[in-house]
Enzyme design. Structure first.
Site, PDB file in Angstrom:
ATOM      1  N   CYS A  24       0.818  -1.215   0.000  1.00  0.00           N
ATOM      2  CA  CYS A  24       0.000   0.000   0.000  1.00  0.00           C
ATOM      3  C   CYS A  24       0.849   1.261   0.000  1.00  0.00           C
ATOM      4  CB  CYS A  24      -0.916   0.022   1.221  1.00  0.00           C
ATOM      5  SG  CYS A  24      -1.929  -1.446   1.466  1.00  0.00           S
ATOM      6  N   ASP A  69      -2.611  -3.550   7.653  1.00  0.00           N
ATOM      7  CA  ASP A  69      -3.745  -4.315   8.159  1.00  0.00           C
ATOM      8  C   ASP A  69      -3.730  -5.740   7.620  1.00  0.00           C
ATOM      9  OD1 ASP A  69      -4.323  -1.775   9.051  1.00  0.00           O
ATOM     10  OD2 ASP A  69      -6.467  -1.948   8.683  1.00  0.00           O
ATOM     11  N   CYS A 109      -2.113   2.873   3.141  1.00  0.00           N
ATOM     12  CA  CYS A 109      -2.869   1.860   3.865  1.00  0.00           C
ATOM     13  C   CYS A 109      -3.987   2.507   4.684  1.00  0.00           C
ATOM     14  CB  CYS A 109      -1.941   1.028   4.747  1.00  0.00           C
ATOM     15  SG  CYS A 109      -2.645  -0.585   5.216  1.00  0.00           S
ATOM     16  N   ASP A 110      -4.886   1.665   5.171  1.00  0.00           N
ATOM     17  CA  ASP A 110      -6.191   2.102   5.664  1.00  0.00           C
ATOM     18  C   ASP A 110      -6.167   3.283   6.621  1.00  0.00           C
ATOM     19  OD1 ASP A 110      -6.908  -0.099   4.222  1.00  0.00           O
ATOM     20  OD2 ASP A 110      -7.831  -1.194   5.884  1.00  0.00           O
ATOM     21  N   LYS A 111      -5.332   3.234   7.656  1.00  0.00           N
ATOM     22  CA  LYS A 111      -5.398   4.262   8.694  1.00  0.00           C
ATOM     23  C   LYS A 111      -4.649   5.530   8.319  1.00  0.00           C
ATOM     24  CE  LYS A 111      -7.693   1.154  10.696  1.00  0.00           C
ATOM     25  NZ  LYS A 111      -7.406   0.110   9.690  1.00  0.00           N
ATOM     26  N   CYS A 122      -5.131  -2.254  -1.208  1.00  0.00           N
ATOM     27  CA  CYS A 122      -5.981  -3.399  -1.551  1.00  0.00           C
ATOM     28  C   CYS A 122      -7.078  -2.993  -2.525  1.00  0.00           C
ATOM     29  CB  CYS A 122      -6.555  -4.018  -0.291  1.00  0.00           C
ATOM     30  SG  CYS A 122      -5.280  -4.602   0.856  1.00  0.00           S
ATOM     31  N   GLU A 135      -9.774  -6.061  13.310  1.00  0.00           N
ATOM     32  CA  GLU A 135     -10.667  -6.404  12.208  1.00  0.00           C
ATOM     33  C   GLU A 135     -10.797  -7.917  12.097  1.00  0.00           C
ATOM     34  OE1 GLU A 135      -9.765  -2.522   9.391  1.00  0.00           O
ATOM     35  OE2 GLU A 135      -9.038  -4.491   8.766  1.00  0.00           O
ATOM     36  N   SER A 160     -12.757  -5.708   8.340  1.00  0.00           N
ATOM     37  CA  SER A 160     -12.009  -5.207   7.206  1.00  0.00           C
ATOM     38  C   SER A 160     -12.981  -4.740   6.137  1.00  0.00           C
ATOM     39  CB  SER A 160     -11.124  -6.325   6.653  1.00  0.00           C
ATOM     40  OG  SER A 160     -10.706  -6.031   5.344  1.00  0.00           O
TER      41      SER A 160
END
Length: 561
Positions: free
Chosen positions: A50, A82, A123-125, A195, A447, A473
Site C-alpha cells: 500500500c 492491516d 494503507c487504511d489508517k 488493496c 478487524e 475489514s
C-alpha cells in the site's frame, strides 16, 4: 499579504538568525525565507505494498511545491499493514496507528510552524489519521492517495488479497488443495498499491474526494500508473494556491461535506470502517455528526457500483468507468449531494462536476444506471437494540437473507473464534459472538477478516451471522455486525451473552437483540465484573485509557480534562 503566515515566526527578523542558519543547511537560500513552508507528510514504507510507492509521489509533490513558489519540508509518518497484521496481536495496533499518524502530522506541522501540508498515504489508517490532523490544525491542506493496486489473476479470475483470506477457508473445508492455495497466494498482490476492491483504503480515498479534500479522479487511480504521479504534482499546485487564498479545512469539512461523503460511500458499496473514521474526523472538526446520520442517508441512496468484496469488479475498473466524479454527478442530479459544498481548489462540488456526463458509459456495468442499481438502498445499516444501545454497523451487501435468529456461539477473542471455524465447529444457523475486541477491550478494535473469510470459504456466508465489538475489514461481506457499543469491556450487553442464547440480527428492522428477559439481563449484569486491562503500559495501555466509544469514532481526545 505574505503567504508565509505561520512560518514567518521562524524565518523573519534578526532574532531568527539561528533558525535560518539551520534552514540553509536543508536547502533554503536567501530568497526562500519569504516563501510558504509546506509539509510533505510522507507515509512511505516497505512494510506494505500500500505504501511502497509513496516516496516517488512525495518527490513529485516536492517538485510541484517548488515550482509553485513554496518551500517543501518532507517528514515521515508510520503505517501498519492491516493485511499483514490481520489475525494477530499486531492488528491491535492498526486503529491505534490512526491516532499516532494524526499526532505525528500535527506535531511536525505545528512544531515547525508550517503554512500548509500535503499528506500522502496508502494503507487504511493513513487516510483518517491524516485528516484528523488536518482538522486539528486547520491549515491549508490536501490529501494525496497513493493509489490502488491492480488486480492479480488466476484461472481467468481477478484476485485481491481477500481472495487469499477466503482461500484459507476453502482449504480448511477441503475445497482446494495445497497447490491452488499457493497459486492464489502468489498471484493475489501483483505490485504496489492499496488493496484493490472497495475496501477501507479505497473507501476513505473516495470519501475524501467527495468531500473536496483530494483532486477529482485521484481516489481511484492505480498506484503504478503515470497519472497518479501527475495528479500528485497537480495537488501541490492546488495546495499552494489554497495557501495564498487561505482556503481552510474548516471551510471544506462542513456538515454538507460529510453528508456528501456518506452518500458516495453508500453508492460505491464502501467499508464499515468509514462510519468510524468519519465520526472521528467530524468530532475533531467540531461538526455535529452521529451514527444515526448514516442510517438516514442510507435509506435515500442506492448502491450503484458492483465492486468487490461482494461484487464483481475492482477499483481500477471503477476508474475506467468514470470514477468518483461519475458517481457524484448521478447523486447530484438526483438531489443527494450538496453542490454548493466547497473544495480545496476553491470550486464548489457542482462546478467540479459541471462537465461530467449525466449517465455512466453504456458499454460497462461497473457503475449501474440509476434505474437499475445493485441495491435500491445503501448497504451500511445502523442496528440498535438491547445488544447495541449506542448502535452497531451491519454491512448487508451480498447478503441473501438480511435477518436471522440463532443460537449464540460465544468467543472471548478472534483467535478462539477462528480456531472453531477452521475446525468445523460452527454450523449453519449459528450467530457467532466475538467480544472483548472493542476500542478499550482489545484494545484497538481488531478487524475480523480472518474469521469472516473463513466463514465465506467454508460455504457458510449466507447462513452464519457474526457480531463483534471489534471491526471488520473493508474486505468483509456477509451477515456481519461490528462496532457494537457499548463494548463488552465497559459492561455492554454483549458481555452478558451466554453460549446458546437466542440472538436476532434483523437488518430490515435495524434490530440487534439478545432474546432474554430484562430480569435475566439485570441478574447477569449484577454478577458481571469488569476484566483487568490486557495492557497497562506502552501505547496499547495509553490507548485503552484514553479511547472513546466506537459510536463516537473511537477518538482519544474527547473530554481529556
Amino acid at each position: 499579504m505574505s503567504d508565509n503566515l505561520r512560518s514567518r515566526i521562524v524565518t523573519q527578523g534578526s532574532q531568527r538568525t539561528p533558525n535560518r542558519a539551520m534552514l540553509r543547511a536543508v536547502g533554503f537560500g536567501d530568497n526562500d525565507f519569504i516563501k510558504p513552508i509546506v509539509g510533505v507528510a510522507n507515509g512511505y514504507s516497505t512494510i506494505t505494498p500500500c505504501n511502497m510507492g509513496l516516496n516517488d509521489l512525495a518527490l513529485r509533490a516536492e517538485a510541484g511545491l517548488k515550482s509553485a513558489g513554496a518551500m517543501p519540508q518532507m517528514f515521515g509518518t508510520i503505517t501498519i499493514s492491516d493485511g499483514i497484521s490481520m489475525g494477530t496481536e499486531g492488528m491491535k495496533y492498526s486503529l491505534v496507528s490512526r491516532e499516532v499518524i494524526a499526532d505525528s502530522i500535527e506535531t511536525a506541522c505545528n512544531g515547525q510552524s508550517m503554512d500548509g501540508v500535503i499528506a500522502i498515504g496508502g494503507c487504511d489508517k493513513n487516510m483518517p489519521g491524516a485528516m484528523i490532523a488536518i482538522a486539528r490544525m486547520n491549515i491549508p491542506a490536501i490529501f494525496v492517495y497513493g493509489g490502488t493496486i491492480k488486480p492479480g489473476h488466476y484461472q481467468g479470475e481477478d484476485l485481491t488479497v481477500v481472495s487469499a483470506f477466503e482461500a484459507v477457508g476453502k482449504y480448511s473445508a477441503g475445497k482446494i488443495d495445497d497447490n491452488e492455495l499457493l497459486a492464489i497466494e502468489r498471484n493475489a498482490c501483483p505490485g504496489a498499491g492499496s488493496c484493490g476492491g472497495m475496501f477501507t483504503a479505497n473507501t476513505m480515498s473516495s470519501a475524501f474526494e467527495a468531500m473536496g479534500m483530494s483532486l477529482p479522479y485521484s481516489s481511484t487511480m492505480a498506484a503504478e500508473d503515470a497519472e497518479k504521479a501527475d495528479s500528485t504534482e497537480q495537488s501541490a499546485f492546488v495546495l499552494v494556491e489554497a495557501i495564498r487564498k487561505q482556503i481552510l479545512p474548516s471551510q471544506i469539512l462542513t456538515r454538507k461535506a460529510f453528508e456528501n461523503a456518506i452518500a458516495v460511500i453508500m453508492a460505491v458499496g464502501g467499508s464499515t470502517n468509514a462510519v468510524l473514521h468519519l465520526l472521528a474526523i467530524a468530532n475533531t472538526m467540531g461538526v455535529e455528526l452521529t451514527i444515526d446520520d448514516f442510517e438516514t442517508i442510507r435509506k435515500k441512496v442506492p448502491v450503484l457500483c458492483d465492486l468487490k468484496p461482494s461484487g464483481r469488479y475492482v477499483t481500477v475498473n471503477l476508474h475506467q468507468a468514470g470514477g468518483i466524479p461519475q458517481v457524484m454527478k448521478m447523486l447530484l442530479n438526483h438531489g443527494l449531494l450538496h453542490g454548493d459544498a466547497l473544495t480545496i481548489s476553491g470550486q464548489t462540488i457542482a462546478e467540479v462536476l459541471q462537465d461530467i456526463p449525466d449517465e455512466p458509459p453504456a458499454n460497462q456495468d461497473v457503475i449501474r444506471p440509476w434505474n437499475n442499481p445493485v441495491y435500491p438502498e445503501g448497504h451500511l445499516a445502523i442496528l440498535k437494540g438491547n445488544l447495541a444501545a449506542e448502535g452497531a454497523v451491519a454491512k448487508i451487501s451480498g447478503v441473501k437473507k438480511p435477518k436471522m435468529t440463532g443460537p449464540a456461539r460465544v468467543f472471548e477473542s478472534e483467535e478462539a473464534c477462528l480456531d472453531a471455524i477452521l475446525a468445523g465447529k460452527i454450523s449453519a444457523g449459528d450467530v457467532v459472538i466475538v467480544r472483548y475486541e472493542g476500542p478499550k477491550g482489545g484494545p484497538g478494535m481488531r478487524e475480523m477478516l480472518a474469521p469472516t473469510s473463513a466463514i465465506i470459504g467454508a460455504g457458510l456466508g449466507d447462513s452464519v451471522g457474526l457480531i463483534t465489538d471489534g471491526r471488520f475489514s473493508g474486505g468483509t461481506y456477509g451477515l456481519v455486525v461490528g462496532h457494537v457499543a457499548p463494548e463488552a469491556f465497559v459492561g455492554g450487553t454483549i458481555a452478558l451473552v451466554n453460549e446458546g442464547d437466542s440472538v436476532t440480527i434483523d437488518a430490515e428492522k435495524r434490530l440487534l437483540q439478545l432474546n432474554v428477559s430484562d430480569e435475566e439481563l439485570a441478574t447477569r449484569r449484577a454478577h458481571w465484573t469488569p476484566p483487568k486491562p490486557r495492557y497497562q503500559r506502552g501505547i496499547l495501555g495509553k490507548y485503552a485509557k484514553l479511547v472513546s466509544s466506537s459510536s463516537l469514532g473511537a477518538v482519544t481526545d474527547v473530554e481529556l480534562f
